[in-house]
Scaffold this motif. Structure first.
Motif, PDB file in Angstrom:
ATOM      1  N   PRO A  31       0.786  -1.234   0.000  1.00 27.13           N
ATOM      2  CA  PRO A  31       0.000   0.000   0.000  1.00 27.13           C
ATOM      3  C   PRO A  31       0.824   1.293   0.000  1.00 27.13           C
ATOM      4  O   PRO A  31       0.337   2.329  -0.457  1.00 27.13           O
ATOM      5  CB  PRO A  31      -0.828  -0.096   1.282  1.00 27.13           C
ATOM      6  N   ASP A  32       2.044   1.244   0.510  1.00 26.18           N
ATOM      7  CA  ASP A  32       2.899   2.433   0.566  1.00 26.18           C
ATOM      8  C   ASP A  32       4.258   2.093  -0.050  1.00 26.18           C
ATOM      9  O   ASP A  32       5.263   1.979   0.657  1.00 26.18           O
ATOM     10  CB  ASP A  32       3.046   2.880   2.023  1.00 26.18           C
ATOM     11  N   PRO A  33       4.309   1.940  -1.373  1.00 23.51           N
ATOM     12  CA  PRO A  33       5.539   1.449  -2.003  1.00 23.51           C
ATOM     13  C   PRO A  33       6.651   2.498  -2.049  1.00 23.51           C
ATOM     14  O   PRO A  33       6.400   3.697  -2.162  1.00 23.51           O
ATOM     15  CB  PRO A  33       5.087   1.099  -3.422  1.00 23.51           C
ATOM     16  N   THR A  34       7.873   2.010  -1.958  1.00 23.20           N
ATOM     17  CA  THR A  34       9.047   2.859  -2.142  1.00 23.20           C
ATOM     18  C   THR A  34       9.308   2.994  -3.641  1.00 23.20           C
ATOM     19  O   THR A  34       8.709   2.284  -4.463  1.00 23.20           O
ATOM     20  CB  THR A  34      10.289   2.223  -1.493  1.00 23.20           C
ATOM     21  N   ASP A  35      10.235   3.883  -4.000  1.00 20.57           N
ATOM     22  CA  ASP A  35      10.623   4.004  -5.407  1.00 20.57           C
ATOM     23  C   ASP A  35      11.135   2.661  -5.933  1.00 20.57           C
ATOM     24  O   ASP A  35      10.830   2.271  -7.060  1.00 20.57           O
ATOM     25  CB  ASP A  35      11.706   5.067  -5.591  1.00 20.57           C
ATOM     26  N   GLU A  36      11.891   1.960  -5.108  1.00 23.98           N
ATOM     27  CA  GLU A  36      12.414   0.654  -5.511  1.00 23.98           C
ATOM     28  C   GLU A  36      11.282  -0.348  -5.743  1.00 23.98           C
ATOM     29  O   GLU A  36      11.308  -1.110  -6.726  1.00 23.98           O
ATOM     30  CB  GLU A  36      13.380   0.124  -4.451  1.00 23.98           C
ATOM     31  N   ASP A  37      10.266  -0.345  -4.868  1.00 23.09           N
ATOM     32  CA  ASP A  37       9.112  -1.232  -5.039  1.00 23.09           C
ATOM     33  C   ASP A  37       8.407  -0.928  -6.361  1.00 23.09           C
ATOM     34  O   ASP A  37       8.027  -1.840  -7.099  1.00 23.09           O
ATOM     35  CB  ASP A  37       8.099  -1.052  -3.905  1.00 23.09           C
ATOM     36  N   ILE A  38       8.218   0.351  -6.637  1.00 24.68           N
ATOM     37  CA  ILE A  38       7.536   0.768  -7.864  1.00 24.68           C
ATOM     38  C   ILE A  38       8.345   0.345  -9.081  1.00 24.68           C
ATOM     39  O   ILE A  38       7.807  -0.244 -10.024  1.00 24.68           O
ATOM     40  CB  ILE A  38       7.284   2.291  -7.863  1.00 24.68           C
ATOM     41  N   ASP A  39       9.634   0.634  -9.057  1.00 24.24           N
ATOM     42  CA  ASP A  39      10.482   0.282 -10.195  1.00 24.24           C
ATOM     43  C   ASP A  39      10.471  -1.221 -10.452  1.00 24.24           C
ATOM     44  O   ASP A  39      10.392  -1.664 -11.602  1.00 24.24           O
ATOM     45  CB  ASP A  39      11.914   0.767  -9.972  1.00 24.24           C
ATOM     46  N   LYS A  40      10.529  -2.007  -9.392  1.00 21.18           N
ATOM     47  CA  LYS A  40      10.542  -3.463  -9.537  1.00 21.18           C
ATOM     48  C   LYS A  40       9.212  -3.961 -10.102  1.00 21.18           C
ATOM     49  O   LYS A  40       9.196  -4.769 -11.038  1.00 21.18           O
ATOM     50  CB  LYS A  40      10.829  -4.118  -8.183  1.00 21.18           C
ATOM     51  N   ALA A  41       8.114  -3.484  -9.559  1.00 28.15           N
ATOM     52  CA  ALA A  41       6.797  -3.950  -9.998  1.00 28.15           C
ATOM     53  C   ALA A  41       6.485  -3.527 -11.430  1.00 28.15           C
ATOM     54  O   ALA A  41       5.868  -4.274 -12.189  1.00 28.15           O
ATOM     55  CB  ALA A  41       5.711  -3.422  -9.057  1.00 28.15           C
ATOM     56  N   MET A  42       6.927  -2.332 -11.800  1.00 27.24           N
ATOM     57  CA  MET A  42       6.562  -1.778 -13.107  1.00 27.24           C
ATOM     58  C   MET A  42       7.585  -2.089 -14.192  1.00 27.24           C
ATOM     59  O   MET A  42       7.375  -1.744 -15.359  1.00 27.24           O
ATOM     60  CB  MET A  42       6.382  -0.263 -12.985  1.00 27.24           C
ATOM     61  N   ALA A  43       8.682  -2.758 -13.846  1.00 30.96           N
ATOM     62  CA  ALA A  43       9.788  -2.970 -14.781  1.00 30.96           C
ATOM     63  C   ALA A  43       9.379  -3.667 -16.068  1.00 30.96           C
ATOM     64  O   ALA A  43       9.947  -3.404 -17.120  1.00 30.96           O
ATOM     65  CB  ALA A  43      10.913  -3.751 -14.105  1.00 30.96           C
ATOM     66  N   GLY A  44       8.418  -4.538 -16.032  1.00 33.77           N
ATOM     67  CA  GLY A  44       8.016  -5.271 -17.229  1.00 33.77           C
ATOM     68  C   GLY A  44       7.014  -4.559 -18.101  1.00 33.77           C
ATOM     69  O   GLY A  44       6.573  -5.099 -19.103  1.00 33.77           O
ATOM     70  N   ASN A  45       6.623  -3.345 -17.728  1.00 32.27           N
ATOM     71  CA  ASN A  45       5.669  -2.583 -18.522  1.00 32.27           C
ATOM     72  C   ASN A  45       6.414  -1.487 -19.268  1.00 32.27           C
ATOM     73  O   ASN A  45       6.972  -0.582 -18.646  1.00 32.27           O
ATOM     74  CB  ASN A  45       4.592  -1.960 -17.626  1.00 32.27           C
ATOM     75  N   LEU A  46       6.395  -1.573 -20.575  1.00 31.38           N
ATOM     76  CA  LEU A  46       7.135  -0.621 -21.393  1.00 31.38           C
ATOM     77  C   LEU A  46       6.248   0.542 -21.824  1.00 31.38           C
ATOM     78  O   LEU A  46       5.087   0.356 -22.176  1.00 31.38           O
ATOM     79  CB  LEU A  46       7.688  -1.323 -22.634  1.00 31.38           C
ATOM     80  N   CYS A  47       6.835   1.730 -21.809  1.00 35.57           N
ATOM     81  CA  CYS A  47       6.149   2.950 -22.253  1.00 35.57           C
ATOM     82  C   CYS A  47       6.974   3.557 -23.382  1.00 35.57           C
ATOM     83  O   CYS A  47       8.098   4.001 -23.151  1.00 35.57           O
ATOM     84  CB  CYS A  47       6.014   3.941 -21.098  1.00 35.57           C
ATOM     85  N   ARG A  48       6.422   3.559 -24.577  1.00 32.23           N
ATOM     86  CA  ARG A  48       7.139   4.108 -25.731  1.00 32.23           C
ATOM     87  C   ARG A  48       7.421   5.593 -25.575  1.00 32.23           C
ATOM     88  O   ARG A  48       8.361   6.121 -26.148  1.00 32.23           O
ATOM     89  CB  ARG A  48       6.332   3.887 -27.006  1.00 32.23           C
ATOM     90  N   CYS A  49       6.583   6.271 -24.816  1.00 27.18           N
ATOM     91  CA  CYS A  49       6.708   7.726 -24.669  1.00 27.18           C
ATOM     92  C   CYS A  49       7.636   8.127 -23.522  1.00 27.18           C
ATOM     93  O   CYS A  49       7.951   9.301 -23.370  1.00 27.18           O
ATOM     94  CB  CYS A  49       5.325   8.350 -24.460  1.00 27.18           C
ATOM     95  N   GLY A  50       8.030   7.180 -22.693  1.00 27.78           N
ATOM     96  CA  GLY A  50       8.967   7.454 -21.615  1.00 27.78           C
ATOM     97  C   GLY A  50       8.389   8.250 -20.458  1.00 27.78           C
ATOM     98  O   GLY A  50       9.095   9.039 -19.838  1.00 27.78           O
ATOM     99  N   THR A  51       7.144   8.016 -20.112  1.00 24.46           N
ATOM    100  CA  THR A  51       6.526   8.775 -19.020  1.00 24.46           C
ATOM    101  C   THR A  51       6.757   8.139 -17.651  1.00 24.46           C
ATOM    102  O   THR A  51       5.984   8.333 -16.727  1.00 24.46           O
ATOM    103  CB  THR A  51       5.000   8.941 -19.256  1.00 24.46           C
ATOM    104  N   TYR A  52       7.847   7.430 -17.501  1.00 16.77           N
ATOM    105  CA  TYR A  52       8.127   6.717 -16.252  1.00 16.77           C
ATOM    106  C   TYR A  52       8.123   7.612 -15.012  1.00 16.77           C
ATOM    107  O   TYR A  52       7.586   7.207 -13.976  1.00 16.77           O
ATOM    108  CB  TYR A  52       9.431   5.926 -16.364  1.00 16.77           C
ATOM    109  N   PRO A  53       8.678   8.819 -15.049  1.00 13.97           N
ATOM    110  CA  PRO A  53       8.601   9.661 -13.846  1.00 13.97           C
ATOM    111  C   PRO A  53       7.153  10.007 -13.471  1.00 13.97           C
ATOM    112  O   PRO A  53       6.804  10.045 -12.289  1.00 13.97           O
ATOM    113  CB  PRO A  53       9.387  10.918 -14.229  1.00 13.97           C
TER     114      PRO A  53
END
Length: 152
Positions: free
Chosen positions: A114-136
């Motif tokens: 429920p309260d993820p760190t930046d590392e948690d977010i990066d790990k969970a979202m790593a397999g989802n690609l965004c062609r536009c680069g809106t990761y931040p």
């Protein structure tokens, strides 16, 4: 065969080896999950099965044993899910193609952490690609939905 999709029972007559993505899109008319790569590498087709994110482009529909939730099934009683609202508030989408998969993965993350760190977010979202680069902006939206991001 019968599937529970977004809270409703759907009867479909398809080959059990058909990928869930195509059963949803072509047979059931559920268009939120997108075809991106067909090999489970991009995340555009992500749906939740009993709350867990899965790539529907490679999952045979005959192997589905739980409740399927798509982007269409997140909103309730006319109100957007908190992750959908955060996506709008943070103006995440550009082309929008990956957004359903990104949002579904973020929903699963916040259910687990429920309260993820930046590392948690990066790990969970790593397999989802965004062609536009809106990761931040994706990270900011997830933090907003968790209640630890910027407020409007």
């Amino acid at each position: 065969m019968q599937l529970e999709v977004d809270g409703r029972q759907i009867d479909i007559q398809v080959d059990p080896q058909m990928p869930l993505l195509w059963a949803l899109r072509d047979v059931a008319g559920v268009l939120g999950p997108k075809f991106g790569c067909g090999i489970a590498a991009c995340g555009a087709c992500t749906v939740l099965i009993d709350g867990a994110p899965v790539r529907s482009c490679v999952l045979p529909v005959g192997d589905v044993t739980g409740r399927v939730t798509t982007i269409e099934g997140l909103a309730r009683d006319g109100a957007l899910h908190r992750v959908q609202q955060a996506w709008l508030d943070e103006q995440v989408a550009q082309c929008g193609y990956c957004q359903a998969g990104q949002i579904m993965t973020a929903v699963a993350l916040l259910e687990e952490i429920p309260d993820p760190t930046d590392e948690d977010i990066d790990k969970a979202m790593a397999g989802n690609l965004c062609r536009c680069g809106t990761y931040p902006r994706i990270r900011a939206a997830i933090k907003r939905a968790a209640g630890n991001g910027t407020e409007a």
